[in-house]
Structure formats: C-alpha cells, structure tokens
Design an enzyme around this catalytic site. Structure first.
Site, PDB file in Angstrom:
ATOM      1  N   SER A 183       0.825  -1.209   0.000  1.00 24.57           N
ATOM      2  CA  SER A 183       0.000   0.000   0.000  1.00 24.57           C
ATOM      3  C   SER A 183       0.860   1.260   0.000  1.00 24.57           C
ATOM      4  CB  SER A 183      -0.907   0.033   1.226  1.00 24.57           C
ATOM      5  OG  SER A 183      -1.665  -1.136   1.309  1.00 24.57           O
TER       6      SER A 183
HETATM    7  N1  SAH Z   1      -0.086  -4.948   4.097  1.00 24.44           N
HETATM    8  C1  SAH Z   1       0.525  -5.313   2.855  1.00 24.44           C
HETATM    9  C2  SAH Z   1      -0.394  -5.026   1.704  1.00 24.44           C
HETATM   10  C3  SAH Z   1      -0.717  -6.269   1.034  1.00 24.44           C
HETATM   11  S1  SAH Z   1      -1.962  -6.224  -0.218  1.00 24.44           S
HETATM   12  C4  SAH Z   1       1.869  -4.633   2.670  1.00 24.44           C
HETATM   13  O1  SAH Z   1       2.217  -3.741   3.472  1.00 24.44           O
HETATM   14  O2  SAH Z   1       2.609  -5.020   1.770  1.00 24.44           O
HETATM   15  C5  SAH Z   1      -3.148  -7.335   0.477  1.00 24.44           C
HETATM   16  C6  SAH Z   1      -2.644  -8.702   0.847  1.00 24.44           C
HETATM   17  O3  SAH Z   1      -3.748  -9.443   1.336  1.00 24.44           O
HETATM   18  C7  SAH Z   1      -2.060  -9.500  -0.306  1.00 24.44           C
HETATM   19  O4  SAH Z   1      -0.779  -9.933   0.030  1.00 24.44           O
HETATM   20  C8  SAH Z   1      -3.031 -10.686  -0.435  1.00 24.44           C
HETATM   21  O5  SAH Z   1      -2.406 -11.866  -0.856  1.00 24.44           O
HETATM   22  C9  SAH Z   1      -3.572 -10.796   0.966  1.00 24.44           C
HETATM   23  N2  SAH Z   1      -4.842 -11.509   1.096  1.00 24.44           N
HETATM   24  C10 SAH Z   1      -5.937 -11.442   0.297  1.00 24.44           C
HETATM   25  N3  SAH Z   1      -6.919 -12.244   0.779  1.00 24.44           N
HETATM   26  C11 SAH Z   1      -6.413 -12.838   1.888  1.00 24.44           C
HETATM   27  C12 SAH Z   1      -6.955 -13.780   2.826  1.00 24.44           C
HETATM   28  N4  SAH Z   1      -8.180 -14.289   2.711  1.00 24.44           N
HETATM   29  N5  SAH Z   1      -6.149 -14.176   3.838  1.00 24.44           N
HETATM   30  C13 SAH Z   1      -4.901 -13.687   3.983  1.00 24.44           C
HETATM   31  N6  SAH Z   1      -4.340 -12.787   3.140  1.00 24.44           N
HETATM   32  C14 SAH Z   1      -5.095 -12.372   2.100  1.00 24.44           C
END
Ligand code: SAH
Length: 232
Positions: free
Chosen positions: A63
């Site tokens: 993000s």
């Molecule tokens: N906080 C992260 C942003 C990641 S984007 C950062 O700082 O880099 C959102 C993330 O949520 C992705 O990595 C995606 O794979 C994960 N995600 C999506 N659905 C999910 C679920 N049901 N359980 C766990 N992770 C999930």
C-alpha cells in the site's frame, strides 16, 4: 547509501504524512525508521518512498505509505496491544505494527509472499511477530481476542469471524469494505456485544479472497485449505 534512504524516508514523512493529518508521533517515528525499500522488489526499489502503491508479485501490492499510516493511526495503538493483521503482503505494514504494539499475528494467503516477508522481517531483527499462511477472512481464533485487527485487502462485508475475535472491551478493527472497484475504510469498535461502525476515507485495495472475501474465478482455495493456517 544508508543516508540516502534515510533522507527519502524523512521527506516521505514530511511531505506525504504530516501534511495529511498523520499526527501520532510514535507512528511518524516508526515510518521514519522502517526501511520500506527492503520490502519491495529490486526493480521498483527506487520508487519505495514515492506516494503510491507498488507491485510485490502474485498480483498484489504494497500500500501507499499514507494509507499504511492512516490505517495504523486509526487503530490508536499505545504499545501493549496484541494485533491481528490480515494480508501480510510484503510485510511492511507488519513491521510498522511491530514497532507500535506488543505482539503482531499476521496472516497471508500466498505462501510465497509470507515466506518473503518472513525473511525480510527476520533480517531486520523483528521478533514480536508470528506469520501464518491461510485464509485470514476467518481470522486466527486460537490467539483471540485481539485489541486491534487490521485488514489490508478489500472485503465485500465485515467478516463475522473477525468481528467476534475482537476484544469486547474496546477492540478496534480497520477494514476496507465495498465493491472490488472501490471501498470505504471502516473502523469498528467493540464494546461487549455492540459494534460501532464509522465510515471514513474512500480507498482502493486488492480483494480479500477466501471464505468471507470476494469469490474470484482464480480463487482456487478449497475449504480444506481454509480451515488450517500454518506458521512459517
Ligand atoms: N499490508 C501489505 C499489503 C498487502 S496487499 C503490505 O504492506 O505489503 C493485500 C494482501 O492481502 C495481499 O498480500 C493478499 O495476498 C492478501 N490476502 C488477500 N486475501 C487474503 C486472505 N483471505 N487471507 C490472507 N491474506 C489475504
């Protein structure tokens, strides 16, 4: 080299965060301290401190710094909290939470992302974290309740298990809720069996998958896989 990144971080804090209402001093210090460039792929490392999300593989993104800061500030962390994060991704948001809370449990759906995040967090000497692979839309009941829960992927509605894993004594949950195209950031505060919901900024996140997420055609997660979360 170290100084170059440090300067970029101070600039990021001054020009992207402080001027947009991020005032929590512990949070600003954490954002000045954590090396965001170590959490992104080499090809985009030079963009690590710019005002935008960046690709991290598996079609996912880290993000924008402002959004990381905004969501974290909404949790009102003081330092002694147990926090659950859904969507480890690069592990950058996790590292920020680890600076501000006592213990962080984080869940990632894609094992490769979880593995990479675990390596970076380990290299940085972050110890108050547990990384799990699994369907975070169902939370992590074993360690509940949580003082704070942060979901970094968009949900079609507030997942019931996350609601119930929140501490009944003022637990806070921050989550983007809406359609796959756009969402509002919601903050939920629980007092006993009352959940107060506030809608704040309009945002755009990658979708939460899994049982209480969006049903994507490429979502090949079977319910067997969903029921277990493995620690990495
Ligand atoms: N906080 C992260 C942003 C990641 S984007 C950062 O700082 O880099 C959102 C993330 O949520 C992705 O990595 C995606 O794979 C994960 N995600 C999506 N659905 C999910 C679920 N049901 N359980 C766990 N992770 C999930």
């Amino acid at each position: 080299m170290g100084d170059k990144w440090k300067l970029s971080r101070s600039r990021m804090v001054a020009t992207q965060l402080a001027v947009r209402g991020i005032h929590d001093q512990r949070l600003l210090a954490a954002m000045r301290h954590i090396p965001r460039h170590q959490f992104v792929p080499r090809e985009v490392q030079h963009l690590a401190y710019t005002d935008q999300p960046l690709p991290i593989g598996e079609n996912q993104t880290i993000s924008q710094p402002y959004i990381v800061a905004l969501m974290t500030q909404m949790l009102h962390l003081k330092g002694d909290e147990h926090v659950l994060e859904i969507g480890t991704g690069s592990g950058y948001q996790t590292a920020i939470l680890c600076q501000l809370a006592a213990r962080v449990y984080t869940l990632e759906y894609y094992p490769r992302l979880a593995g990479r995040a675990a390596r970076v967090l380990d290299q940085l000497g972050v110890e108050n974290v547990e990384i799990h692979v699994g369907d975070g839309s169902q939370g992590l009941p074993d360690m509940a309740p949580y003082d704070a829960i942060l979901v970094t992927a968009a949900a079609p509605a507030l997942p019931g298990p996350l609601r119930s894993q929140l501490d009944p004594n003022g637990g806070r949950l921050v989550i983007p809720v809406g359609s796959q195209q756009d969402q509002y950031l919601e903050r939920v505060i629980r007092w006993d069996n009352t959940w107060k919901i506030e809608q704040t900024e309009r945002v755009r996140f990658v979708p939460l998958v899994g049982r209480f997420g969006f049903q994507l055609p490429s979502n090949v997660c079977s319910s067997d896989q969903n029921d277990q979360s493995a620690e990495v």
